[in-house]
Motif scaffolding. Structure first.
Motif, PDB file in Angstrom:
ATOM      1  N   SER A  15      38.705  55.677  32.355  1.00 39.51           N
ATOM      2  CA  SER A  15      38.036  54.438  32.714  1.00 39.51           C
ATOM      3  C   SER A  15      39.040  53.306  32.906  1.00 39.51           C
ATOM      4  CB  SER A  15      37.017  54.059  31.631  1.00 39.51           C
ATOM      5  OG  SER A  15      37.672  53.858  30.385  1.00 39.51           O
ATOM      6  N   VAL A  16      40.089  53.305  32.074  1.00 42.26           N
ATOM      7  CA  VAL A  16      41.119  52.278  32.228  1.00 42.26           C
ATOM      8  C   VAL A  16      41.842  52.444  33.550  1.00 42.26           C
ATOM      9  CG1 VAL A  16      43.287  51.406  31.298  1.00 42.26           C
ATOM     10  CG2 VAL A  16      41.407  51.980  29.748  1.00 42.26           C
ATOM     11  N   LEU A  17      42.175  53.680  33.925  1.00 44.22           N
ATOM     12  CA  LEU A  17      42.842  53.943  35.198  1.00 44.22           C
ATOM     13  C   LEU A  17      41.961  53.543  36.368  1.00 44.22           C
ATOM     14  CD1 LEU A  17      44.513  57.421  34.491  1.00 44.22           C
ATOM     15  CD2 LEU A  17      45.601  55.167  34.551  1.00 44.22           C
ATOM     16  N   ALA A  22      40.774  49.892  40.844  1.00 43.77           N
ATOM     17  CA  ALA A  22      39.842  48.982  41.502  1.00 43.77           C
ATOM     18  C   ALA A  22      40.421  47.577  41.599  1.00 43.77           C
ATOM     19  CB  ALA A  22      38.510  48.952  40.744  1.00 43.77           C
ATOM     20  N   SER A  23      41.107  47.156  40.547  1.00 42.15           N
ATOM     21  CA  SER A  23      41.722  45.833  40.567  1.00 42.15           C
ATOM     22  C   SER A  23      42.823  45.749  41.616  1.00 42.15           C
ATOM     23  CB  SER A  23      42.295  45.508  39.178  1.00 42.15           C
ATOM     24  OG  SER A  23      42.946  44.254  39.188  1.00 42.15           O
ATOM     25  N   ARG A  24      43.610  46.809  41.733  1.00 45.47           N
ATOM     26  CA  ARG A  24      44.672  46.822  42.738  1.00 45.47           C
ATOM     27  C   ARG A  24      44.097  46.773  44.155  1.00 45.47           C
ATOM     28  NH1 ARG A  24      46.623  51.278  41.558  1.00 45.47           N
ATOM     29  NH2 ARG A  24      45.807  52.512  43.278  1.00 45.47           N
ATOM     30  N   GLU A  25      43.052  47.539  44.397  1.00 41.17           N
ATOM     31  CA  GLU A  25      42.415  47.534  45.710  1.00 41.17           C
ATOM     32  C   GLU A  25      41.825  46.162  46.027  1.00 41.17           C
ATOM     33  OE1 GLU A  25      39.570  50.630  45.967  1.00 41.17           O
ATOM     34  OE2 GLU A  25      41.040  52.256  45.862  1.00 41.17           O
ATOM     35  N   MET A  26      41.253  45.510  45.040  1.00 42.76           N
ATOM     36  CA  MET A  26      40.681  44.180  45.249  1.00 42.76           C
ATOM     37  C   MET A  26      41.768  43.181  45.632  1.00 42.76           C
ATOM     38  SD  MET A  26      37.995  42.324  45.403  1.00 42.76           S
ATOM     39  CE  MET A  26      36.776  43.376  44.600  1.00 42.76           C
ATOM     40  N   GLU A  27      42.909  43.265  44.985  1.00 40.45           N
ATOM     41  CA  GLU A  27      43.999  42.359  45.304  1.00 40.45           C
ATOM     42  C   GLU A  27      44.547  42.620  46.713  1.00 40.45           C
ATOM     43  OE1 GLU A  27      44.941  39.760  43.618  1.00 40.45           O
ATOM     44  OE2 GLU A  27      43.413  40.196  42.114  1.00 40.45           O
TER      45      GLU A  27
END
Length: 308
Positions: A15-17, A22-27
């Motif tokens: 879940s952490v990965l 997801a955070s990287r893709e959003m950025e």
């Protein structure tokens, strides 16, 4: 206690990965949108880049496809032309993603996103891990075969997504430019190019000249530049998997039923000539000689004998 801690950490790690990904893709998305706003496209320059690309014969030859449907022909830009449109239009994010791989099938998504206008087209579809080969269904186990199957099925959805983003008038101008390129930059006589196309159809798709002539309704010697362009579109359609050979050609086609009027006229003339020659070759009817003719021949025979 330590074992429980390790189990908890292992459960939390996926879940952490996922959150990090997801955070990287959003950025990345935010950065792409920011750049698109800072450097907006120049519509006129983008249109000119597209038209200049369509002047390349290599692109023009694979720019169109067509396939039969409901007794009519459906024609449109191929995935290759759609990719060129998106690349030169600018500020568009597009591609195919495999969302999930299940036993026997994959779930994928094709998308095209205009980062300037925030207009997005996406299509989610399921790809079975099987393909039809020689009349039977073959299951795909090799990861490479599965990847190629997903990419092949996704290309048609991707084309539809891109064409939903690019303005229609730009697409029409690109198609017209590709057709002009094919007409103006064709290398070699039309007869040689048609012969090369017939050979390629036979080698790659087992489509004979008789089958092609049966579809068009006349002999290949009568093909025009437009018919040659039609052959290119059909070949691209078969190559991209948009249609099958059976959609276009009748495997039981016979050349003798598709003779042109000129060939029929030539054949009838040959038959008349052969008949006249046969009539002249017949021996003349024997005529019985009269008494005078017999006496004359006899006298000549004696004269000849005396001279000899």
């Amino acid at each position: 206690m330590n074992q429980l801690t390790e189990q908890f950490n292992q459960q939390q790690q996926p879940s952490v990965l996922g959150q990090v990904s997801a955070s990287r893709e959003m950025e990345e998305v935010k950065g792409a949108i920011f750049l698109a706003k800072q450097f907006p496209r120049n519509v006129f320059q983008s249109e000119q880049r597209i038209l200049d690309s369509c002047k390349r014969p290599a692109l023009a030859q694979v720019a169109m496809y067509q396939y039969p449907r409901g007794g009519t022909k459906v024609t449109g830009p191929s995935i290759r032309l759609a990719e060129v449109l998106a690349q030169n239009w600018g500020n568009i994010s597009f591609g195919v993603k495999e969302l999930e791989q299940r036993p026997g099938e994959s779930v994928a998504m094709a998308y095209a996103w205009d980062l300037e206008t925030n207009v997005r087209q996406e299509k989610v579809f399921t790809v079975p891990h099987s393909m039809k080969a020689k009349g039977s269904i073959k299951k795909l186990d090799d990861p490479r075969d599965i990847y190629e199957k997903v990419a092949n099925d996704g290309s048609r959805r991707l084309r539809a997504c891109i064409l939903g983003i690019i303005p229609g008038d730009i697409v029409d101008k690109a198609i017209a430019a590709c057709e002009d390129t094919l007409r103006g930059n064709s290398k070699g006589p039309l007869k040689d190019r048609v012969a090369s196309a017939l050979k390629t159809f036979k080698e790659q798709h087992r489509v004979t000249q008789e089958m092609i002539e049966d579809k068009f309704g006349y002999n290949a010697d009568s093909f025009t530049e437009y018919d040659y362009l039609e052959l290119i579109k059909i070949f691209n359609s078969l190559k991209d998997g948009m249609s099958k050979v059976e959609d276009w050609f009748d495997k039981g086609a016979s050349k003798k039923n598709k003779q042109s009027d000129l060939a029929k006229s030539f054949e009838s003339e040959n038959k008349e000539t052969a008949a006249s020659e046969k009539e002249e070759a017949k021996p003349e009817k024997e005529v019985k000689p009269s008494a005078e003719d017999t006496a004359m021949d006899f006298d000549q025979g004696e004269l000849s004998f005396e001279q000899s």
